[in-house]
Design a protein around this motif. Structure first.
Motif, short mmCIF file in Angstrom:
data_model
loop_
_atom_site.label_atom_id
_atom_site.label_comp_id
_atom_site.label_asym_id
_atom_site.label_seq_id
_atom_site.Cartn_x
_atom_site.Cartn_y
_atom_site.Cartn_z
N THR A 36 4.27 13.53 1.42
CA THR A 36 3.19 14.01 0.56
C THR A 36 1.91 14.13 1.38
O THR A 36 1.66 13.31 2.27
CB THR A 36 2.93 13.05 -0.62
OG1 THR A 36 2.87 11.72 -0.10
CG2 THR A 36 4.03 13.13 -1.67
N THR A 37 1.17 15.16 1.10
CA THR A 37 -0.09 15.35 1.85
C THR A 37 -1.26 15.34 0.88
O THR A 37 -1.17 15.86 -0.22
CB THR A 37 -0.10 16.71 2.58
OG1 THR A 37 0.33 17.69 1.66
CG2 THR A 37 0.77 16.75 3.79
N ASP A 38 -2.33 14.67 1.30
CA ASP A 38 -3.59 14.83 0.57
C ASP A 38 -4.67 15.05 1.62
O ASP A 38 -4.36 15.19 2.82
CB ASP A 38 -3.87 13.64 -0.36
CG ASP A 38 -3.94 12.33 0.41
OD1 ASP A 38 -4.38 12.36 1.58
OD2 ASP A 38 -3.55 11.28 -0.13
N GLU A 39 -5.91 15.09 1.22
CA GLU A 39 -6.97 15.43 2.18
C GLU A 39 -7.08 14.45 3.34
O GLU A 39 -7.38 14.81 4.46
CB GLU A 39 -8.31 15.54 1.47
CG GLU A 39 -8.45 16.90 0.84
CD GLU A 39 -9.78 17.12 0.20
OE1 GLU A 39 -10.72 16.35 0.46
OE2 GLU A 39 -9.86 18.08 -0.57
N GLN A 40 -6.80 13.16 3.04
CA GLN A 40 -6.99 12.13 4.07
C GLN A 40 -5.83 12.05 5.05
O GLN A 40 -6.03 11.85 6.24
CB GLN A 40 -7.14 10.73 3.42
CG GLN A 40 -8.54 10.38 2.96
CD GLN A 40 -8.88 11.14 1.68
OE1 GLN A 40 -8.04 11.19 0.77
NE2 GLN A 40 -10.05 11.74 1.63
N SER A 41 -4.62 12.13 4.52
CA SER A 41 -3.49 11.82 5.40
C SER A 41 -2.18 12.45 4.88
O SER A 41 -2.16 13.08 3.82
CB SER A 41 -3.32 10.30 5.48
OG SER A 41 -2.94 9.80 4.21
N ILE A 42 -1.16 12.21 5.68
CA ILE A 42 0.20 12.62 5.27
C ILE A 42 1.01 11.33 5.14
O ILE A 42 0.98 10.50 6.05
CB ILE A 42 0.85 13.53 6.33
CG1 ILE A 42 -0.07 14.70 6.68
CG2 ILE A 42 2.22 14.00 5.88
CD1 ILE A 42 0.37 15.52 7.87
N LYS A 43 1.70 11.18 4.02
CA LYS A 43 2.52 9.97 3.84
C LYS A 43 3.99 10.36 3.96
O LYS A 43 4.48 11.23 3.23
CB LYS A 43 2.24 9.33 2.50
CG LYS A 43 0.83 8.74 2.47
CD LYS A 43 0.47 8.11 1.17
CE LYS A 43 -1.01 7.70 1.20
NZ LYS A 43 -1.94 8.85 1.16
N VAL A 44 4.64 9.71 4.93
CA VAL A 44 6.06 9.98 5.15
C VAL A 44 6.84 8.80 4.58
O VAL A 44 6.65 7.66 5.01
CB VAL A 44 6.38 10.12 6.66
CG1 VAL A 44 7.85 10.46 6.87
CG2 VAL A 44 5.47 11.16 7.31
N GLU A 45 7.66 9.07 3.60
CA GLU A 45 8.47 7.99 3.02
C GLU A 45 9.89 8.12 3.56
O GLU A 45 10.44 9.22 3.64
CB GLU A 45 8.46 8.10 1.51
CG GLU A 45 7.11 7.74 0.91
CD GLU A 45 7.04 8.04 -0.56
OE1 GLU A 45 7.81 7.43 -1.32
OE2 GLU A 45 6.23 8.90 -0.92
N TYR A 46 10.44 6.98 3.91
CA TYR A 46 11.80 7.01 4.45
C TYR A 46 12.50 5.68 4.21
O TYR A 46 11.84 4.66 3.96
CB TYR A 46 11.79 7.34 5.95
CG TYR A 46 11.11 6.32 6.83
CD1 TYR A 46 9.72 6.35 7.04
CD2 TYR A 46 11.84 5.30 7.46
CE1 TYR A 46 9.10 5.41 7.85
CE2 TYR A 46 11.23 4.37 8.27
CZ TYR A 46 9.85 4.43 8.47
OH TYR A 46 9.23 3.49 9.26
N ALA A 47 13.84 5.74 4.26
CA ALA A 47 14.63 4.51 4.19
C ALA A 47 14.92 4.10 5.62
O ALA A 47 15.33 4.95 6.44
CB ALA A 47 15.92 4.76 3.43
N ASP A 48 14.69 2.83 5.97
CA ASP A 48 14.96 2.40 7.34
C ASP A 48 16.46 2.15 7.52
O ASP A 48 17.26 2.35 6.59
CB ASP A 48 14.08 1.21 7.74
CG ASP A 48 14.43 -0.07 6.98
OD1 ASP A 48 15.54 -0.15 6.39
OD2 ASP A 48 13.59 -0.99 6.97
N VAL A 49 16.82 1.69 8.70
CA VAL A 49 18.24 1.55 9.04
C VAL A 49 18.97 0.58 8.09
O VAL A 49 20.18 0.70 7.86
CB VAL A 49 18.38 1.13 10.53
CG1 VAL A 49 17.85 -0.27 10.78
CG2 VAL A 49 19.80 1.29 11.04
N ASP A 50 18.21 -0.34 7.47
CA ASP A 50 18.84 -1.27 6.51
C ASP A 50 18.74 -0.75 5.08
O ASP A 50 19.08 -1.47 4.14
CB ASP A 50 18.16 -2.65 6.61
CG ASP A 50 18.29 -3.23 8.00
OD1 ASP A 50 19.40 -3.14 8.55
OD2 ASP A 50 17.28 -3.72 8.55
#
Ligand code: FAD
Ligand code: NAI
Length: 482
Positions: A258-272
């Motif tokens: 998701t992107t907003d004016e301040q930053s980009i947030k990357v959501e992910y599931a880690d290896v666990d």
């Protein structure tokens, strides 16, 4: 009446323009058709490699490496640099000059060799299949100003590849970047996520890390750099994490961006499988490349593509259509500029009745990180899974005088040789300037050398090549300096 040629080459990347020049050298009347335009909207030959790939990336890697050396390495030589700063726009314009010089150089080379050059999209049209001896392929060339049809006896498809896209991370080349955007930033983002820990991810991640970004690499596969020899990949991960300062997460699955004016947030599931969120300023998407076949006329002509969209070819780069060949990124095999060029040369020679040949088993790979990674032939894991008995010799750069003088002592060279015949099966390197050292390994493999052959060749002292020499000696446990 349409213009008629012996050979029409579609695409002027390192596969296409090299094929066209070789055809012309062999006396064939040749046209090279290419649709690439530079950011100023002008035709620009050389394809991905010269415009947005090998050449600009290596120019920037060199510049950023110089900055890194001045910032962190000069002091150990007793050289103090006060008030060091980096001017990224100057770095970019240096890179652009190099690109313009080379792309213009290709245009000159085509002219010098009397290759006709056409700007536009080439589409293969049907040809009269009944009357093969006299039949000519019709090729439509479309650009903003005109649609022309030319004809040619032989066609070489060299349309290359484009970045694979991720639906979750649509590239705008402003904040979410592909390789083109990643090579055009005018300042280093404070926080950078790189999706894909392959060759582009590591090179671009290293580049921007050196220029000041905090870089996190998010790789889907549980393993790291799986194309390389496992031991090399392990050493690389250690150095990239501890010394280069890259944060590398493998085995992840991106779930949202998701992107907003301040930053980009990357959501992910880690290896666990745990949900994670990373906040960054820019994202580079480098998840592989796809062959360029859209609009080429494959459906109408019956040109066979494989299940992944590559043009299907035999060992001699012949497609399913008579007198139509394909080379480079658009066909099977590694997506490398030198592989594309050599296939182009071999096809040109075959069209001219000569026995052109490319040995796909001896294609060198180089990754221009620091330290560099290079290999040719089989890795240990490939030999093990094929059940081939082998011996290994290995030698570290730490014990080499030239590497010590350079202050670049990380990494090693490993030689793998057949346990029975001693024939070299693979050579793997991580260390300083291994992009240059690998050439000796390729020559050795092409000449079917044994490890003893390299062991008995005199290598200059002090030179980095002594590391390969000692690794070859190590196959029979007779390395001297370890
Ligand atoms: P391309 O170079 O992709 O050229 C194809 C050309 O055909 C393009 O100009 C395209 O516009 C044109 N075209 C496509 N369709 C049509 C059509 N229908 N009509 C007319 N023209 C058409 N490889 C290395 O060996 N070493 C490296 O250091 C290296 N670094 C890289 C760095 C980056 C960032 C990237 C993205 C790639 C890198 N590569 C590197 C890979 C290398 O660029 C490719 O393997 C190489 O360019 C492939 O050459 P090609 O001629 O097959 O295709
Ligand atoms: P790549 O195939 O090298 O790496 C892509 C990586 O992305 C893989 O590790 C893959 O597992 C990962 N990936 C795929 N989907 C993903 C997802 N959804 N999330 C996270 N990770 C994902 O491709 P790359 O780096 O794009 O480069 C393309 C090609 O260009 C290279 O394979 C190489 O042939 C060529 N190249 C060569 C260079 C050189 O010779 N030095 C430099 C740069 C590119």
């Amino acid at each position: 009446m349409s213009q008629s040629f012996d050979v029409a080459v579609i695409g002027a990347g390192p596969g296409g323009y090299v094929a066209a020049i070789r055809c012309a050298q062999l006396g064939l009347n040749t046209v090279c058709i290419d649709e690439w335009k530079n950011p100023q909207g002008k035709p620009s030959l050389g394809g991905t490699c010269l415009n947005v790939g090998c050449i600009p990336s290596k120019a920037l890697l060199e510049s950023s490496e110089n900055y890194e050396r001045a910032a962190h390495k000069f002091s150990s030589h007793g050289i103090q640099v006060e008030a060091l700063s980096v001017d990224i726009p100057v770095m970019m314009s240096r890179k652009e000059k190099i690109v313009a010089n080379f792309t213009g150089g290709v245009a000159m080379l085509l002219k010098k060799n009397k290759v006709a050059s056409m700007h536009g999209r080439g589409t293969l049209l049907k040809r009269d299949q009944e009357n093969r001896a006299s039949a000519l392929w019709q090729i439509e060339v479309t650009n903003a100003d005109s649609v022309q049809t030319i004809e040619a006896k032989h066609v070489i498809i060299a349309t290359g590849s484009t970045p694979r896209t991720l639906a979750l991370a649509p590239v705008d080349n402003e904040r979410i970047l592909d390789n083109t955007g990643a090579l055009n930033l005018t300042e280093a983002p404070r926080r950078l996520a790189v999706i894909g820990g392959g060759v582009i991810g590591l090179e671009m991640g290293s580049l921007w890390r050196r220029l000041g970004s905090e870089v996190t690499i998010l790789e889907a596969l549980p393993g790291f750099l799986t194309a390389a020899d496992e031991q090399v990949a392990k050493e690389a991960r250690k150095i990239f994490t501890r010394e280069t300062g890259l944060v590398i997460h493998t085995g992840i699955k991106i779930s949202g961006i998701t992107t907003d004016e301040q930053s980009i947030k990357v959501e992910y599931a880690d290896v666990d499988g745990n949900a994670q969120k990373l906040e960054v300023d820019k994202v580079i998407v480098a998840v592989g490349r796809m062959p360029n076949t859209v609009g080429l006329g494959a459906e109408d002509t019956g040109l066979k593509l494989d299940e992944r969209g590559y043009v299907e070819v035999d060992a001699n780069c012949r497609t399913s259509l008579p007198d139509v060949y394909a080379v480079g990124d658009v066909v099977r095999g590694p997506m490398l500029a030198h592989k594309a060029s050599e296939e182009g040369v071999a096809v040109a020679e075959r069209i001219a009745g000569q026995p052109g040949h490319v040995n796909l088993d001896a294609i060198p790979w180089v990754i221009y990180t620091s330290p560099e990674i290079a290999w040719v032939g089989k890795s240990e894991q490939q030999l093990k899974s094929a059940g081939i008995q082998y011996k290994a010799g290995q030698f570290p750069f730490m014990a080499n005088g030239r590497a010590r003088a350079l202050g670049e002592t990380g990494g090693f060279v490993k030689v793998l040789a057949d346990a029975n015949t001693d024939r070299i099966l693979g050579i793997h390197m991580i260390g300083p300037y291994v992009s240059e050292l690998i050439a000796e390994a390729v020559v050795a493999m092409e000449f079917a050398a044994s490890s003893e052959d390299i062991a008995r060749i005199v290598h200059a002292h002090p030179s980095l090549s002594e590391v390969l020499h000692e690794a070859a000696l190590g196959v029979e446990k007779r390395a001297i300096h370890i």
